[in-house]
Design a protein around this motif. Structure first.
Motif, mmCIF file in Angstrom:
data_model
loop_
_atom_site.group_PDB
_atom_site.id
_atom_site.type_symbol
_atom_site.label_atom_id
_atom_site.label_comp_id
_atom_site.label_asym_id
_atom_site.label_seq_id
_atom_site.Cartn_x
_atom_site.Cartn_y
_atom_site.Cartn_z
ATOM 1 N N SER A 1 109.750 28.067 54.526
ATOM 2 C CA SER A 1 109.381 26.898 55.163
ATOM 3 C C SER A 1 110.758 26.232 55.946
ATOM 4 O O SER A 1 110.674 25.562 57.007
ATOM 5 N N HIS A 2 112.024 26.664 55.367
ATOM 6 C CA HIS A 2 113.185 26.255 56.006
ATOM 7 C C HIS A 2 113.432 27.224 57.246
ATOM 8 O O HIS A 2 113.778 26.659 58.235
ATOM 9 N N HIS A 3 112.946 28.260 56.878
ATOM 10 C CA HIS A 3 113.354 29.361 58.225
ATOM 11 C C HIS A 3 112.428 28.818 59.388
ATOM 12 O O HIS A 3 112.924 28.740 60.489
ATOM 13 N N ALA A 4 111.101 28.685 59.054
ATOM 14 C CA ALA A 4 110.368 28.108 60.048
ATOM 15 C C ALA A 4 110.641 27.089 60.866
ATOM 16 O O ALA A 4 110.623 26.758 61.955
ATOM 17 N N THR A 5 111.038 25.893 59.929
ATOM 18 C CA THR A 5 111.426 24.679 60.590
ATOM 19 C C THR A 5 112.685 24.534 61.272
ATOM 20 O O THR A 5 112.730 24.202 62.491
ATOM 21 N N ALA A 6 113.537 25.424 60.778
ATOM 22 C CA ALA A 6 114.896 25.563 61.658
ATOM 23 C C ALA A 6 114.450 26.266 63.226
ATOM 24 O O ALA A 6 115.110 25.673 64.418
ATOM 25 N N LEU A 7 113.720 27.040 63.337
ATOM 26 C CA LEU A 7 113.420 27.842 64.457
ATOM 27 C C LEU A 7 112.661 26.810 65.264
ATOM 28 O O LEU A 7 112.691 26.722 66.439
ATOM 29 N N ALA A 8 111.620 26.259 64.778
ATOM 30 C CA ALA A 8 110.704 25.275 65.442
ATOM 31 C C ALA A 8 111.516 24.120 65.884
ATOM 32 O O ALA A 8 111.238 23.544 67.113
ATOM 33 N N GLU A 9 112.548 23.767 65.394
ATOM 34 C CA GLU A 9 113.253 22.472 66.029
ATOM 35 C C GLU A 9 114.598 23.015 66.506
ATOM 36 O O GLU A 9 115.294 21.920 67.076
ATOM 37 N N GLY A 10 114.569 24.269 66.995
ATOM 38 C CA GLY A 10 115.586 24.665 67.855
ATOM 39 C C GLY A 10 117.153 24.743 67.407
ATOM 40 O O GLY A 10 118.146 24.847 68.172
ATOM 41 N N ALA A 11 117.250 25.212 66.214
ATOM 42 C CA ALA A 11 118.630 25.580 65.509
ATOM 43 C C ALA A 11 119.159 26.644 66.152
ATOM 44 O O ALA A 11 118.318 27.650 66.649
ATOM 45 N N ALA A 12 120.506 26.822 66.364
ATOM 46 C CA ALA A 12 121.017 27.770 67.202
ATOM 47 C C ALA A 12 121.587 28.875 66.437
ATOM 48 O O ALA A 12 121.881 29.895 66.740
ATOM 49 N N GLY A 13 121.880 28.444 64.969
ATOM 50 C CA GLY A 13 122.393 29.267 63.993
ATOM 51 C C GLY A 13 121.974 28.930 62.677
ATOM 52 O O GLY A 13 121.423 28.257 62.287
ATOM 53 N N TYR A 14 121.990 30.046 61.729
ATOM 54 C CA TYR A 14 121.385 29.836 60.445
ATOM 55 C C TYR A 14 122.301 30.588 59.431
ATOM 56 O O TYR A 14 122.357 31.909 59.745
ATOM 57 N N LEU A 15 122.600 30.062 58.475
ATOM 58 C CA LEU A 15 123.808 30.499 57.535
ATOM 59 C C LEU A 15 123.382 30.371 56.124
ATOM 60 O O LEU A 15 123.158 29.096 55.783
ATOM 61 N N SER A 16 123.612 31.467 55.090
ATOM 62 C CA SER A 16 123.554 30.835 53.842
ATOM 63 C C SER A 16 124.991 30.504 53.145
ATOM 64 O O SER A 16 125.834 30.794 53.810
ATOM 65 N N LYS A 17 125.043 29.612 52.350
ATOM 66 C CA LYS A 17 126.124 29.111 51.793
ATOM 67 C C LYS A 17 126.882 30.310 50.983
ATOM 68 O O LYS A 17 127.887 30.123 50.381
ATOM 69 N N LEU A 18 126.131 31.437 50.890
ATOM 70 C CA LEU A 18 127.050 32.547 50.150
ATOM 71 C C LEU A 18 127.979 33.243 51.365
ATOM 72 O O LEU A 18 128.428 34.442 50.913
ATOM 73 N N SER A 19 127.518 32.881 52.614
ATOM 74 C CA SER A 19 128.280 33.556 53.714
ATOM 75 C C SER A 19 129.709 33.663 53.412
ATOM 76 O O SER A 19 130.255 32.521 53.160
ATOM 77 N N ASP A 20 130.290 34.675 54.044
ATOM 78 C CA ASP A 20 131.916 34.712 54.092
ATOM 79 C C ASP A 20 132.366 33.831 54.951
ATOM 80 O O ASP A 20 131.793 33.576 55.790
ATOM 81 N N ALA A 21 133.581 33.542 54.834
ATOM 82 C CA ALA A 21 134.544 32.861 55.922
ATOM 83 C C ALA A 21 134.129 33.453 57.242
ATOM 84 O O ALA A 21 134.100 32.721 58.352
ATOM 85 N N GLU A 22 134.385 34.663 57.396
ATOM 86 C CA GLU A 22 134.440 35.414 58.477
ATOM 87 C C GLU A 22 133.039 35.395 59.432
ATOM 88 O O GLU A 22 133.048 35.069 60.669
ATOM 89 N N THR A 23 132.010 35.381 58.513
ATOM 90 C CA THR A 23 130.663 35.176 59.107
ATOM 91 C C THR A 23 130.269 33.619 59.654
ATOM 92 O O THR A 23 129.939 33.473 60.717
ATOM 93 N N ILE A 24 130.871 32.714 58.809
ATOM 94 C CA ILE A 24 130.788 31.195 58.994
ATOM 95 C C ILE A 24 131.423 31.165 60.577
ATOM 96 O O ILE A 24 130.862 30.274 61.531
ATOM 97 N N VAL A 25 132.722 31.557 60.592
ATOM 98 C CA VAL A 25 133.778 31.295 61.953
ATOM 99 C C VAL A 25 132.980 31.991 63.120
ATOM 100 O O VAL A 25 132.842 31.630 64.097
ATOM 101 N N ARG A 26 132.547 33.253 62.753
ATOM 102 C CA ARG A 26 131.843 33.948 63.992
ATOM 103 C C ARG A 26 130.739 33.282 64.334
ATOM 104 O O ARG A 26 130.415 33.221 65.616
ATOM 105 N N THR A 27 129.735 32.821 63.488
ATOM 106 C CA THR A 27 128.544 32.274 63.826
ATOM 107 C C THR A 27 128.834 30.897 64.749
ATOM 108 O O THR A 27 128.217 30.644 65.816
ATOM 109 N N ILE A 28 129.838 30.270 64.196
ATOM 110 C CA ILE A 28 130.292 28.780 65.227
ATOM 111 C C ILE A 28 130.751 29.502 66.413
ATOM 112 O O ILE A 28 130.230 28.637 67.525
ATOM 113 N N ARG A 29 131.375 30.252 66.740
ATOM 114 C CA ARG A 29 131.787 30.869 67.835
ATOM 115 C C ARG A 29 130.809 31.263 68.841
ATOM 116 O O ARG A 29 130.629 31.084 69.951
ATOM 117 N N ARG A 30 130.101 31.984 68.263
ATOM 118 C CA ARG A 30 128.726 32.662 68.878
ATOM 119 C C ARG A 30 127.755 31.378 69.564
ATOM 120 O O ARG A 30 127.488 31.475 70.590
#
Length: 204
Positions: free
Chosen positions: A86-115
């Motif tokens: 339900s979170h996945h579907a809502t994020a896409l339906a409402e226009g989120a540009a990125g999606y991250l798990s809180k388990l993501s490492d620092a490199e992934t978080i920063v790279r996603t923000i830049r993208r």
């Protein structure tokens, strides 16, 4: 320079994210909010390029409410500890540009923000596929019924609380059983909890 607002209801996590991300030379953490109201005020005032936003704020999925309000002005990266369709579907339906798990490492978080700041969509393929397969979410009234059902309320108790007839409750339950392929109250309650629909019962 990328202007970033962080919305996270756990202060220690928010501060850690700010310290981690703010150490990057091209990202400026311009503000931190811990809930819906201060998040609304901060995003409204600062109009950041990117918002790194937790879904669950004080036990409610208010992160999506901020996305609905400001998704056309700022690009949102959803951050969550929960893996719900339900979170996945809502994020896409409402226009989120990125999606991250809180388990993501620092490199992934920063790279996603830049993208995301560069205009890209940074949503994992697994989240995209999950969103496409997500079941139709219940209505507000159906969520109310499901919440009471999960708490152990009888049909009579649900009818009194919702101010409807017992037969109406029974009809709603039959429709929910058919829609979600469940056979009884227990299966329906478990299904609703797995989907993350009963947000008032989830931890903050």
């Amino acid at each position: 320079m990328i202007d970033l607002v962080i919305v996270e209801d756990h202060p220690a996590i928010a501060e850690a994210l700010a310290a981690l991300i703010g150490s990057e030379p091209d990202i400026d953490v311009v503000g931190i909010a811990h809930g819906l109201d201060d998040g609304d005020a901060l995003i409204r005032d600062l109009a950041p390029q990117v918002v790194l936003c937790d879904v669950m704020l004080a036990g409610r999925d208010d992160g999506f409410e901020l996305l609905r309000r400001f998704g056309s002005r700022s690009r949102f990266v959803i951050l969550t500890a929960f893996d719900y369709q339900s979170h996945h579907a809502t994020a896409l339906a409402e226009g989120a540009a990125g999606y991250l798990s809180k388990l993501s490492d620092a490199e992934t978080i920063v790279r996603t923000i830049r993208r995301v700041a560069a205009g890209e969509v940074a949503i994992p393929a697994t989240v995209m596929e999950s969103a496409r397969r997500a079941p139709v979410a219940p209505t507000t009234r159906e969520r109310e019924l499901l919440t009471m059902l999960t708490a152990g309320a009888s049909n009579d108790e649900i009818a009194i609380e919702m101010r409807i007839k017992v037969k109406t409750v029974e009809g709603m339950l039959r429709r929910l059983y058919d829609r979600y392929g469940t056979a009884n109250r227990t299966q329906l309650a478990r299904f609703a909890m797995r989907q993350g629909w009963l947000t008032n019962q989830l931890p903050a």
